[in-house]
Structures are given as C-alpha cells and as structure tokens.
Scaffold this motif. Structure first.
Motif, short mmCIF file in Angstrom:
data_model
loop_
_atom_site.label_atom_id
_atom_site.label_comp_id
_atom_site.label_asym_id
_atom_site.label_seq_id
_atom_site.Cartn_x
_atom_site.Cartn_y
_atom_site.Cartn_z
N MET A 87 -27.85 -77.94 -48.59
CA MET A 87 -28.47 -78.58 -49.74
C MET A 87 -28.24 -77.77 -51.03
O MET A 87 -28.11 -78.33 -52.11
N THR A 88 -28.20 -76.43 -50.87
CA THR A 88 -28.09 -75.55 -52.04
C THR A 88 -26.65 -75.39 -52.50
O THR A 88 -26.40 -75.11 -53.67
N LEU A 89 -25.69 -75.55 -51.57
CA LEU A 89 -24.29 -75.29 -51.91
C LEU A 89 -23.82 -76.03 -53.18
O LEU A 89 -23.24 -75.40 -54.06
N PRO A 90 -24.06 -77.34 -53.28
CA PRO A 90 -23.59 -78.03 -54.49
C PRO A 90 -24.16 -77.42 -55.78
O PRO A 90 -23.43 -77.24 -56.75
N THR A 91 -25.45 -77.06 -55.74
CA THR A 91 -26.06 -76.44 -56.92
C THR A 91 -25.33 -75.16 -57.29
O THR A 91 -24.98 -74.93 -58.46
N ILE A 92 -25.08 -74.33 -56.28
CA ILE A 92 -24.43 -73.05 -56.55
C ILE A 92 -22.99 -73.28 -57.03
O ILE A 92 -22.53 -72.66 -57.98
N ILE A 93 -22.30 -74.21 -56.38
CA ILE A 93 -20.90 -74.46 -56.78
C ILE A 93 -20.84 -74.97 -58.21
O ILE A 93 -20.03 -74.50 -59.02
#
Lengths: 265, 449
Positions: free
Chosen positions: B308-314
């Motif tokens: 869930m967090t990956l897109p935010t970080i990317i």
C-alpha cells in the motif's frame, strides 16, 4: 585584443583532433543538424557561431556524446577523435567524456565544497593515488582555472557560494582537473558580467597551450577575440568554416556576411 | 499606429487620489476573495479545535485509572496447605483461591475505618475489585513464596464500574438496572475515597499493557498492539524504502521513455488511489491463502502495508528526483561520471530530503491504516501477551494500534469507549512525532548544502 590583431594572428597547420563527416542529428522528426563536415584542430580555439536554434550547441554536444542522455536524439555520420569513431559500438561514453571535457552555459558547480568539486573528476577516474596527490591536482586545476588566489583560503566552503564568474571558472577548473584533451564550452560567458567574461576569455586563451578548445558563443566579438577558427551555423547547416580572420573580414558566403554584419540572427 | 492617431491627445484620466469605478470593483473583488480565504481557514481551524477538544476530553480519562490499595493477608492455610513453600505446589491454587483473600482484605477496611454500610459480608466486596486483582496477587506470591503468611500492601485495579463512577461515566440512576454493582457499593466507594483507600492514579498499563477481555476494560492497554504496529513498520521500512527508491531511480534516471514505462507510470499513480481494503483482500489471497503465512501476523500486515505504501514512496521519490536540476546530472556526466555515479554521488543526496519525507509520510499513513488489517485478521481480541523475541514479534498473532482502537470502539462496555479515545491520543502522538522527524530530517539534509 583588437580587430587588428586578427589579421596578424598566424594559424599554423596543426594536427586534426576531431574530424566530423556527414553528421546528421535528429530530435524525433526534427532534422537539427544537416550534413556537417568539420575538422577541429589540436591546440586551437574553434568558435561555433550562429543565430539561436541553428544547432551549434547540439553539434557541440555530439562531440562528447552528451546527446546520448536525450532519448529522442539520434546521431548519424562519423565523428573521429584522433582517428577513432566516437560513436563506435565499443566506445564507452564515460571514457570518451574523460577525454573530451565540457563546460556548460550556466555555471553548475556541485552543491559541495570547492575542493570536492574539483576533486570529483580525478577521484572517479583514479588519477590520484593518495590525498597529497589529489591536493596537488586540485591546486593545479584551480591555478589553471585562474581562481586559485580567490579560493585558496576557503577550499572547503561550498562552491555554490561563489559569484557567477567564480563559479564558471570553478567549473572550468573542474573540467580540466580530469586532464581532458578537448574542452567543449557551451556559451560559457552568457551568464557572466563583462569583467568575469574577460577573465574567462583570458583563461580560454591560456588553455589553448595544452588543449583543443571548442566554444559555442552568441557573441561575435567573443568569437573574434578568442578563436583562431570559426564555424558559422545556420538552420542546421555548417555554412562556412575558416580562419577567424577570414570569416570576419572576408567571408565567402553571403549568409555569413549578413550574420556578422547583424542583418540575420 | 498611424500618423493620424499620433496627433490625438489621450483622454484625461481623472485624479489619482480618487478610485474610479473599475478600480473600486477590482479592489472589492480582491477583498472578497481574501475574505473567502480567511473564512475557509477559520472554518478549518474551528473544526480542528473541535476535534482536539473532543478527543482530549473523551480520551484523557483513559490515562487515569481507579486503584484500590489495601494490605492483603496472604493466608498460608489457603495458599500453601502443606506449608513447604514449594512454588510448584502453590501454583495449583488458582485465582479462585486468591479472590476471597482480597475481598476479606477490603472488607477489613470497612470495619477499620468505621464505615456504616448495609454490605455485611466480604463477598459483597467482589463488585469493587477488578477480576485482574486475584491474578496480580497470585503472580506476586508465586514469584516470592516467602511472602505467604505475611500481610502485604497491594495496589489493585478497581472494577470498571467503580472507575466509571469516579470519572462520572456511571451515574447512580444507571445502577438500578446494573447487575454488576449496587447503590450501596457506590456509597462505600465514596467512603473509601474519603479514607484514601480508593483513588484515581496515572495508569501506565494503559500505554504499555496488553488488551483484556470484554469484561475487564479497566485492565486493557495498547502496549502489545503498539509492538504489533512497530513490527509492521519495521517490515514496511525494510521493504518499501529500498524497493520504492530503487524503482523510482530506475524509472526516473535509467528507463527509456516508451509505452511500457508510460504504462507503468500510470499504473503506479492509479495504485496510490486504490482503496486500502483492496490491498487487504490481496494480502489475504496472496500471503495467507496462497503463501500460507500465519494469520494475524505483523509480518503479513507489514507486507500488505508495504504494497500500500510503495506507490506513495515511489511517487514522492520520483518527484524529488525530478526536482534535482538537470544541470547537476550534466555536470557529472560531462566530467566522465557514469550514470550510476551521477545518480548516487550527486542526484540522490540532493533528493534525500524529499525521499525521506515521502517515506515517513508513507509510514505514517501505514501506521494509521486499519481496513487492510481487518481482512488479514489483525483485529480482535489477541490473547497472547508481549511477543518474546524477534521471530515471535513478526510471526505471532498481534493487533495494531488503529485496529485495537477499532476493536475497543466496537465493544459493548462504555468503559471501552474512553479507551478508544485514549488510544487515538496515543496514535496521534505517534503520527505527530513521525511528522516532526520528517521535518527535522528535511531541514538537516537541506542545510548541508
């Protein structure tokens, strides 16, 4: 340097450092450089002049393959550096750029200390075995960049804190610290005031002793002051390439004459 | 301009000191717009204030708990029938053996303080004391068998009704319908408060303790689910940061611009907007049903939150990589640095503040996420206590802070309502701390240059 000296300046026949044949550059569908043939001589300052958008910077960036970083840019034809094709499959652009250094239009020091700026190139190319050697290289480069006296007491201050002219000379020092054979300069003085410009021009004249310098400039006066050879680009074509004195006093192409007399451009 | 117009004199413009109609209209429009803005900010601040006041007024009570402090006579006849102080044998006495001792100890205080009450047996004291008290005394006795036969003072949790009475949650008129406590107990509580036996005190166990069963709200704490959240955040940080940063660097600095990268780009942006419950059911299908990882484990929760967090970080990493001026890349490449060198020596350090901020905001988002945890079973009454060791921390069933709060808010006993608000205060403190860390990191890295 005044216009008189142009005539007196003797151009000796020197070895050809870079020779370009039938170079074409495309940006996507745009044909930016058309059929350019040019021989750039060693230990000479060559100026590329021409109106905005004529392709002089694009051609300059072909000479150390900086255009490789632009995805849509395609280069055909041959560019030989000391007889080797720089667009050969086996050529690593990284090694090429160590031989052909570049100074950009806007001073772009790394946001690091003055020392680290100059030391970066020698470090990644392994030119220094130890700290003492590196110190020596840095000092030599800064001296040749004619900025040593201004920064020797604050080598560890950030390079971005210098004035525009100092930053540009720092960038030149950074470029020559890696001991290139050719130095490409893309309008190095366009962001500088007249005094800083004079300092950089003086520096370019000194650099001619050891390097082949190619400079792109918008200022015809500058081309006349610093260069021995001048190439005039117009709409992607190399219109005329000759001794600077010839270009400015007796151009053979009417377009060149129009440009240097201020009628086009 | 024609020659004719050159001769015409321009019309007189009027005095500079008086506003003409156009200027008046423009100034009024500007003022009106400013008023809208101020009104919007005012409304926002008002709602924030209401939120803070309601959270604090409802939740601060959870940090205080009513305790009963009485000396308890540890009767050897009950606790150690053989008299050999052997812990193994004493362990056979269950908490049912300890209950009466505590009730007697409290009843003794009624007489000692000369309190008049219709409650005339020690059994009537049971309603005052938490069911956890017997276990508390038993644990102390089993750890120190030599205490048996002595009188030891214990500070024990009061029953949640007594706690509610002191906090104003339980009213006298409610008690008539309540089977757990009578009006006489409340009178006795008042008398005990006067005698200094019953008092509200700061309750650290709310912050560090484990959850308790539905009938013991006074004992419930957020500590274990906090550890659950911590272990999940470790998983998220260890997985999402390197994967996210590597993906962004590749996409931003190395990948060719073509239809595939465009497609990936669009999908990453879409993923950031996918409802989190979708990631929950994905985690259920992939990690639990397919990969057979244990249910309710922080490891699985961390994996789901990583997705869930990956897109935010990317997205935030790519934005901060994009913000690094191209001239820096040119400078490095022009010196003969390879692309990798230019990225790692120059671009990445400059993008670091943005990357860290994005990561911490992503983590904070993950910390407050509840929906995906519902689907992988990280909610509900988790009977285990503190995890012992790292492996157990990652693999044993646990809850997470927001899931625990959700669980408390769901329970019937109104005492849990207060704890849910208290949990929210703790959760908000964590989020605030993370945001402050993000700000500090950004400042520090920016100041270096």
């Amino acid at each position: 340097m005044n216009d008189m000296s142009l005539l007196e300046r003797r151009v000796d026949t020197k070895d050809t450092k870079i020779s370009a044949r039938k170079v074409q550059v495309f940006y996507g569908d745009t044909h930016a450089i058309k059929d350019v043939d040019v021989d750039i001589q060693d230990k000479t300052v060559t100026a590329f002049i021409g109106p905005s958008g004529c392709g002089k910077s694009t051609f300059l960036r072909c000479l150390n393959r900086m255009n490789d970083t632009i995805d849509i840019c395609r280069v055909t034809g041959d560019i030989m550096l000391d007889g080797e094709d720089i667009y050969d499959r086996r050529v690593d652009p990284v090694q090429l750029r160590a031989k052909v250094g570049m100074v950009f239009q806007k001073p772009n020091p790394f946001p690091k200390s003055i020392y680290d700026n100059v030391a970066y190139g020698p470090k990644i190319h392994g030119l220094a075995k130890n700290k003492a050697e590196l110190d020596e290289i840095v000092e030599k480069a800064l001296r040749r960049g004619a900025i040593w006296n201004e920064v020797k007491d604050r080598l560890h201050a950030p390079g971005t804190g210098l004035s525009g002219g100092q930053q540009q000379r720092l960038c030149i020092a950074r470029a020559i610290a890696t001991e290139p054979e050719v130095l490409l300069m893309d309008e190095p003085c366009s962001a500088l005031d007249p005094i800083a410009t004079a300092q950089v021009e003086e520096l370019i004249d000194e650099l001619r002793q050891s390097y082949s310098v190619v400079i792109v400039t918008h200022s015809m006066q500058q081309a006349a002051r610093v260069s021995q050879k001048t190439a005039f680009f117009h709409l992607g074509n190399l219109v005329e390439y000759d001794d600077t004195s010839t270009i400015f006093t007796n151009p053979s192409d009417p377009r060149t004459e129009s440009y240097i007399t201020g009628r086009i451009g | 301009m024609t020659d004719a117009s050159m001769g015409a004199t321009p019309a007189a413009k009027g005095s500079l000191t008086t506003e003409d109609a156009r200027t008046k209209k423009r100034n009024a429009a500007e003022k009106r717009f400013q008023m809208y803005g101020i009104a919007a900010i005012g409304a926002g601040l008002f709602f924030l204030l209401v939120l803070l006041v309601s959270i604090l007024s409802s939740g601060l009570g959870a940090f205080q708990q009513t305790f009963i402090e009485v000396p308890v006579y540890l009767d050897p006849a009950k606790l150690d029938k053989n008299g050999n102080r052997d812990p193994a044998e004493m362990a056979k006495v269950s908490t049912f053996g300890y209950g009466p001792l505590i009730e007697q100890a409290i009843f003794a205080q009624v007489e000692a303080n000369g309190i008049a009450t219709p409650l005339d047996s020690s059994k009537d004291m049971k309603a005052l004391i938490s069911a956890s008290a017997a276990a508390q005394v038993r644990d102390v006795v089993l750890a120190n068998p030599d205490l048996v036969g002595e009188t030891v003072s214990f500070r024990m949790l009061a029953a949640s009704r007594v706690d509610g009475y002191l906090k104003g949650r339980v009213q006298r008129e409610d008690v008539a319908r309540d089977k757990n406590i009578d009006a006489e107990h409340l009178d006795l509580t008042d008398a005990f408060v006067d005698a200094g036996i019953v008092a509200k005190q700061f309750n650290i166990d709310f912050v560090i303790g484990a959850d308790a069963s539905e009938s013991r709200p006074e004992q419930a704490g957020l500590g274990v689910s906090m550890l659950g959240s911590l272990f999940m955040m470790i998983v998220v940080l260890v997985l999402a940061l390197p994967i996210g940063v590597a993906a962004s660097i590749y996409l931003e600095e190395f990948a060719p611009q073509n239809r595939w990268t465009d497609l990936i780009e669009v999908n990453i942006s879409n993923l950031a907007a996918v409802p989190s419950i979708v990631f929950g059911i994905l985690g259920l299908a992939v990690f639990i049903q397919f990969a057979h990882l244990p249910q309710s484990a922080p490891l699985v929760g961390g994996l789901v939150l990583t997705l869930m967090t990956l897109p935010t970080i990317i997205i935030s990493t790519r934005a901060s990589l994009k913000a690094v001026p191209p001239s820096i890349r040119d400078a490095a490449l022009g010196l003969g640095a390879s692309r990798t060198q230019s990225v790692f020596h120059h671009v990445l350090p400059l993008a670091m503040p943005g990357i860290l901020t994005g990561t911490i905001i992503g983590l904070a988002q993950a910390l407050g996420e509840t929906a995906p945890l519902l689907l992988i079973g990280m909610v509900g009454y988790i009977a285990t206590n503190y995890p012992d060791g790292l492996a157990s921390g990652f693999m044993d069933p646990n809850s997470a802070m927001p899931a625990q709060i959700y669980e408390w808010a769901k329970r019937a006993d109104p005492a849990y309502y207060e704890r849910a608000w208290g949990g929210i205060i703790i959760l908000l403190l964590f989020l605030m701390t993370m945001n402050i860390i993000a700000i500090i990191l950004r400042r520090r890295f920016e100041r270096r240059w």
